[in-house]
Design an enzyme around this catalytic site. Structure first.
Site, PDB file in Angstrom:
ATOM      1  N   GLY A  78       0.808  -1.220   0.000  1.00 23.63           N
ATOM      2  CA  GLY A  78       0.000   0.000   0.000  1.00 23.63           C
ATOM      3  C   GLY A  78       0.834   1.259   0.000  1.00 23.63           C
ATOM      4  N   ASP A  79       1.982   1.229   0.644  1.00 29.15           N
ATOM      5  CA  ASP A  79       2.891   2.373   0.635  1.00 29.15           C
ATOM      6  C   ASP A  79       3.316   2.694  -0.798  1.00 29.15           C
ATOM      7  OD1 ASP A  79       4.806   4.319   1.896  1.00 29.15           O
ATOM      8  OD2 ASP A  79       6.275   2.941   1.013  1.00 29.15           O
ATOM      9  N   GLY A  80       3.639   1.665  -1.564  1.00 25.80           N
ATOM     10  CA  GLY A  80       4.028   1.866  -2.959  1.00 25.80           C
ATOM     11  C   GLY A  80       2.873   2.375  -3.808  1.00 25.80           C
TER      12      GLY A  80
END
Length: 185
Positions: free
Chosen positions: A74-76
C-alpha cells in the site's frame, strides 16, 4: 498460447488480419511486415501492463498476507498515486515535486486521511484498517507520533489490500476522498 496470441485473441499460428491497420498514415509509415508486428506489439504490451498492474489474489491468498506486507504494498501504491497527482498539477523541478509528494505521503497527512475515511469503508475494509492500526511495526518515522504512524500504517494496509484484491475502482474512490481531505487542510 503466448502472451502475444492471447493479447490479440488469436490461436497459435493464426496470421494477423489486415483489419489490424486502422489508418492510411500507418499504412504509409510502415511496410507490410512491420506494421502488423508493431501494432500487435503495442496491443500485447498494453495487455501485459494491465495484467502486471492489476494483480488479483483470491480471498484465501489475500487473508494469508501479513498486515505489514499489505502496508508495504500500500505504501508503494499510495506513493505512485501521490506522484501522479503531483505531476497532474504541473511539472516543476524534481526537488519541488518531491516536496509536494512528501506533503501528501508523510505519516501525519496519511493519518489525517485515515481518520476522514473511517466512517466510509465497508465492514471488510474496516477490518483491514483495524488490522493495520494494530500492527506493530519495528520502527516509526522521526516526524510522527506513534498514533499517527499507526493510522498511516492502517491506510497503507487498506490501499495494499485493495490493490492486491483487484479493487482499483475502489482505490480510485478512496484516493479522491484522501485528496479532498488533504486539500482542505
Amino acid at each position: 498460447h503466448t502472451m502475444f496470441d492471447t493479447a490479440l485473441g488469436m490461436e497459435p499460428g493464426q496470421t494477423l488480419p489486415s483489419t489490424v491497420i486502422v489508418s492510411q498514415e500507418s499504412k504509409k509509415r510502415y511496410p507490410p511486415p512491420v506494421k502488423y508486428v508493431k501494432i500487435a506489439a503495442v496491443i500485447c504490451l498494453e495487455a501485459y501492463l494491465l495484467d502486471l498492474f492489476s494483480p488479483h489474489l483470491g480471498d484465501a491468498a489475500l487473508r494469508e498476507v501479513p498486515t505489514l506486507s499489505l502496508a508495504y504494498v500500500g505504501d508503494g501504491v499510495y506513493e505512485l498515486l501521490a506522484r501522479g497527482h503531483v505531476l497532474q498539477k504541473g511539472t516543476a523541478k524534481a526537488a519541488l515535486l518531491h516536496r509536494r509528494t512528501v506533503a501528501l505521503t508523510r505519516a501525519a497527512a496519511q493519518a489525517e486521511a485515515a481518520l476522514t475515511l473511517q466512517p466510509m469503508p465497508d465492514s471488510e475494509e474496516r477490518g483491514v484498517l483495524q488490522r493495520g492500526r494494530n500492527a506493530k511495526p519495528h520502527s516509526a518515522p522521526r516526524h510522527a507520533t506513534a498514533g499517527q504512524y499507526a493510522l498511516a500504517t492502517a491506510l497503507e494496509a487498506l490501499f495494499g489490500w485493495l490493490f492486491l484484491a483487484g479493487g482499483q475502482a475502489r482505490l480510485g474512490q478512496l484516493w479522491e476522498a484522501v485528496l479532498r481531505c488533504l486539500e482542505k487542510s
